[in-house]
Design a protein around this motif. Structure first.
Motif, PDB file in Angstrom:
ATOM      1  N   ALA A   1       5.128   0.314  -8.646  1.00 17.66           N
ATOM      2  CA  ALA A   1       4.565   0.702  -7.262  1.00 17.66           C
ATOM      3  C   ALA A   1       4.371  -0.725  -6.584  1.00 17.66           C
ATOM      4  O   ALA A   1       4.053  -0.613  -5.335  1.00 17.66           O
ATOM      5  CB  ALA A   1       3.342   1.395  -7.234  1.00 17.66           C
ATOM      6  N   GLY A   2       4.576  -1.917  -7.047  1.00 18.53           N
ATOM      7  CA  GLY A   2       4.396  -3.291  -6.707  1.00 18.53           C
ATOM      8  C   GLY A   2       3.051  -3.826  -6.571  1.00 18.53           C
ATOM      9  O   GLY A   2       2.639  -4.612  -5.848  1.00 18.53           O
ATOM     10  N   ASP A   3       2.032  -3.146  -7.420  1.00 17.44           N
ATOM     11  CA  ASP A   3       0.806  -3.364  -7.264  1.00 17.44           C
ATOM     12  C   ASP A   3       0.387  -4.384  -8.473  1.00 17.44           C
ATOM     13  O   ASP A   3      -0.043  -4.109  -9.588  1.00 17.44           O
ATOM     14  CB  ASP A   3      -0.294  -2.342  -7.233  1.00 17.44           C
ATOM     15  N   ALA A   4       0.570  -5.692  -8.180  1.00 18.94           N
ATOM     16  CA  ALA A   4       0.356  -6.718  -9.223  1.00 18.94           C
ATOM     17  C   ALA A   4      -0.999  -6.905  -9.495  1.00 18.94           C
ATOM     18  O   ALA A   4      -1.191  -7.045 -10.821  1.00 18.94           O
ATOM     19  CB  ALA A   4       0.907  -8.196  -8.703  1.00 18.94           C
ATOM     20  N   ALA A   5      -1.896  -6.600  -8.682  1.00 16.55           N
ATOM     21  CA  ALA A   5      -3.510  -6.819  -9.198  1.00 16.55           C
ATOM     22  C   ALA A   5      -3.642  -5.801 -10.031  1.00 16.55           C
ATOM     23  O   ALA A   5      -4.289  -6.145 -11.033  1.00 16.55           O
ATOM     24  CB  ALA A   5      -4.108  -6.971  -7.721  1.00 16.55           C
ATOM     25  N   GLU A   6      -3.268  -4.410  -9.783  1.00 19.42           N
ATOM     26  CA  GLU A   6      -3.909  -3.545 -10.473  1.00 19.42           C
ATOM     27  C   GLU A   6      -3.084  -3.453 -11.852  1.00 19.42           C
ATOM     28  O   GLU A   6      -3.609  -2.947 -12.834  1.00 19.42           O
ATOM     29  CB  GLU A   6      -3.447  -2.154  -9.583  1.00 19.42           C
ATOM     30  N   ALA A   7      -1.987  -3.709 -11.715  1.00 16.22           N
ATOM     31  CA  ALA A   7      -0.967  -3.982 -13.005  1.00 16.22           C
ATOM     32  C   ALA A   7      -1.562  -5.036 -13.978  1.00 16.22           C
ATOM     33  O   ALA A   7      -1.798  -4.536 -15.246  1.00 16.22           O
ATOM     34  CB  ALA A   7       0.426  -4.263 -12.789  1.00 16.22           C
TER      35      ALA A   7
ATOM     36  N   ILE B   1       8.485  -7.982 -12.085  1.00 18.44           N
ATOM     37  CA  ILE B   1       8.758  -6.824 -11.444  1.00 18.44           C
ATOM     38  C   ILE B   1       8.233  -6.296  -9.988  1.00 18.44           C
ATOM     39  O   ILE B   1       8.778  -6.067  -9.079  1.00 18.44           O
ATOM     40  CB  ILE B   1       8.259  -5.762 -12.380  1.00 18.44           C
ATOM     41  N   THR B   2       6.900  -6.741 -10.038  1.00 12.81           N
ATOM     42  CA  THR B   2       6.136  -6.611  -8.705  1.00 12.81           C
ATOM     43  C   THR B   2       6.977  -7.145  -7.527  1.00 12.81           C
ATOM     44  O   THR B   2       6.799  -6.818  -6.534  1.00 12.81           O
ATOM     45  CB  THR B   2       4.549  -6.666  -8.931  1.00 12.81           C
ATOM     46  N   GLY B   3       7.343  -8.527  -7.828  1.00 13.32           N
ATOM     47  CA  GLY B   3       7.920  -9.493  -6.934  1.00 13.32           C
ATOM     48  C   GLY B   3       9.269  -8.854  -6.369  1.00 13.32           C
ATOM     49  O   GLY B   3       9.561  -8.781  -5.257  1.00 13.32           O
ATOM     50  N   GLN B   4      10.115  -8.119  -7.337  1.00 14.52           N
ATOM     51  CA  GLN B   4      11.296  -7.635  -7.150  1.00 14.52           C
ATOM     52  C   GLN B   4      11.128  -6.465  -6.341  1.00 14.52           C
ATOM     53  O   GLN B   4      11.667  -6.125  -5.357  1.00 14.52           O
ATOM     54  CB  GLN B   4      11.907  -7.033  -8.234  1.00 14.52           C
ATOM     55  N   HIS B   5       9.919  -5.581  -6.635  1.00 12.83           N
ATOM     56  CA  HIS B   5       9.688  -4.522  -5.617  1.00 12.83           C
ATOM     57  C   HIS B   5       9.220  -4.984  -4.101  1.00 12.83           C
ATOM     58  O   HIS B   5       9.884  -4.059  -3.304  1.00 12.83           O
ATOM     59  CB  HIS B   5       8.480  -3.666  -6.223  1.00 12.83           C
ATOM     60  N   GLU B   6       8.505  -5.870  -4.098  1.00  6.87           N
ATOM     61  CA  GLU B   6       8.491  -6.300  -2.544  1.00  6.87           C
ATOM     62  C   GLU B   6       9.726  -6.665  -2.169  1.00  6.87           C
ATOM     63  O   GLU B   6       9.884  -6.384  -0.929  1.00  6.87           O
ATOM     64  CB  GLU B   6       7.503  -7.739  -2.751  1.00  6.87           C
TER      65      GLU B   6
END
Length: 333
Positions: A217-223, A323-328
């Motif tokens: 989902a692109g949520d780096a902090a939560e991941a 991964i979260t960076g690619q989502h952004e």
């Protein structure tokens, strides 16, 4: 003898021969228990003799199959035909060759493989009742199993609830069955995700699935928060990376499958319908290049957590940020 056997079969509802076929222990145990329950309806004093392939001694089967001095119905249960020594297979074939005996039921359990094939053929040739206990391995299998458990108990459970339950306890089918039973016995009304989280929230949060969901989902902090929690309660980095890989591959499969009903796409790509729906919702933040880059990063992390790197936890943290960076980037494209 044939006529008497027929009367017994009709009275008990169980034919003289029963084959329980398949590797799933929970399903095999239920099939055996249901068979014995059916026999006891007509024969409350049923004598049950249990034989295990690993401890079998030649001649035991024939001895137990002989009519007892005081008569009465008898059921011989043979476990692990797939591990049977030659003596047991020979004795089973001899018993089958003699035809059904009045008041005697033979139940044979066979997990998988070719060992015992002649006995299997003999049972099927004798019109044995075949009860399947297929393996429950994939998420789709476990989802269908849990859904069937609730349906059997005449309880409604939402797809999200089943999903959360599989994530929490789906590693072991026996534990999954027990969790379904607990929810049925301890709650009322519709079983939804909130109910499952009340009972299994800690386990759900600690799984690699929650980490992967946040990353996709692109949520780096939560991941990263969920990762640290999972590591803190003893979850190994290896399965976390495996779940990340699984989820990215599912996005690729669903993205390549095109439009269509979720059930049809699920059947084509080997996923559960809820997984297809989830992947479709997630895909809106992804590009094909982003998925490809993520797969490459996951492959590198997989090698590191399996011994190729110095710090497995750092490897997982790094791949989550990729991964979260690619989502952004996919969302901005």
């Amino acid at each position: 003898m044939a006529a008497m056997t027929e009367v017994v079969a009709v009275a008990s509802g169980v034919p003289p021969y029963v084959l329980v076929s398949g590797p799933e222990g929970v399903l095999a145990e239920r099939a055996l228990a249901a068979t014995l329950d059916d026999l006891r309806v007509a024969h409350p004093d049923l004598e049950v003799i249990t034989l295990h392939a690993g401890a079998y001694e030649a001649g035991q089967l024939g001895l137990h199959a002989s009519p007892s001095l005081f008569g009465g119905a008898k059921c011989i249960v043979v476990h692990d035909l797939d591990e049977a020594p030659d003596d047991l297979q020979t004795d089973l074939l001899n018993l089958l060759a003699g035809g059904p005996e009045p008041d005697l039921t033979l139940v044979v359990l066979h997990k998988s493989g070719q060992r015992g094939k002649k006995v299997l053929d003999g049972l099927r040739g004798a019109r044995a009742r075949v009860l399947d206990a297929p393996a429950i391995k994939t998420d789709r299998d476990k989802t269908e199993f849990a859904t069937a458990e609730f349906r059997r108990a005449r309880r409604k459970a939402t797809g999200e609830a089943v999903h959360a339950l599989v994530e929490a306890v789906g590693k072991d089918v026996r534990e999954l069955a027990a969790a379904c039973r607990q929810l049925v016995e301890d709650t009322t009304g519709v079983i939804d995700e909130k109910v499952v989280l009340t009972y299994h929230g800690g386990k759900v949060e600690a799984t690699g699935f929650r980490v992967a969901d946040a990353a996709m989902a692109g949520d780096a902090a939560e991941a990263l928060r969920l990762l640290r929690h999972a590591i803190g309660v003893g979850v190994d980095p290896v399965p976390i990376v495996a779940v990340l890989a699984q989820q990215v591959r599912q996005l690729v499969k669903v993205g390549s499958a095109g439009r269509g009903r979720s059930a049809d796409v699920a059947r084509d790509v080997g996923m559960a319908p809820w997984q297809v729906d989830k992947a479709r919702r997630t895909l809106s933040g992804w590009s094909a290049d982003g998925l490809a880059t993520s797969l490459q990063a996951i492959a590198a992390a997989d090698a590191e957590v399996k011994g190729g790197g110095r710090d497995p936890v750092y490897a997982v943290e790094h791949v989550l940020l990729v991964i979260t960076g690619q989502h952004e980037r996919g969302r901005d494209a």
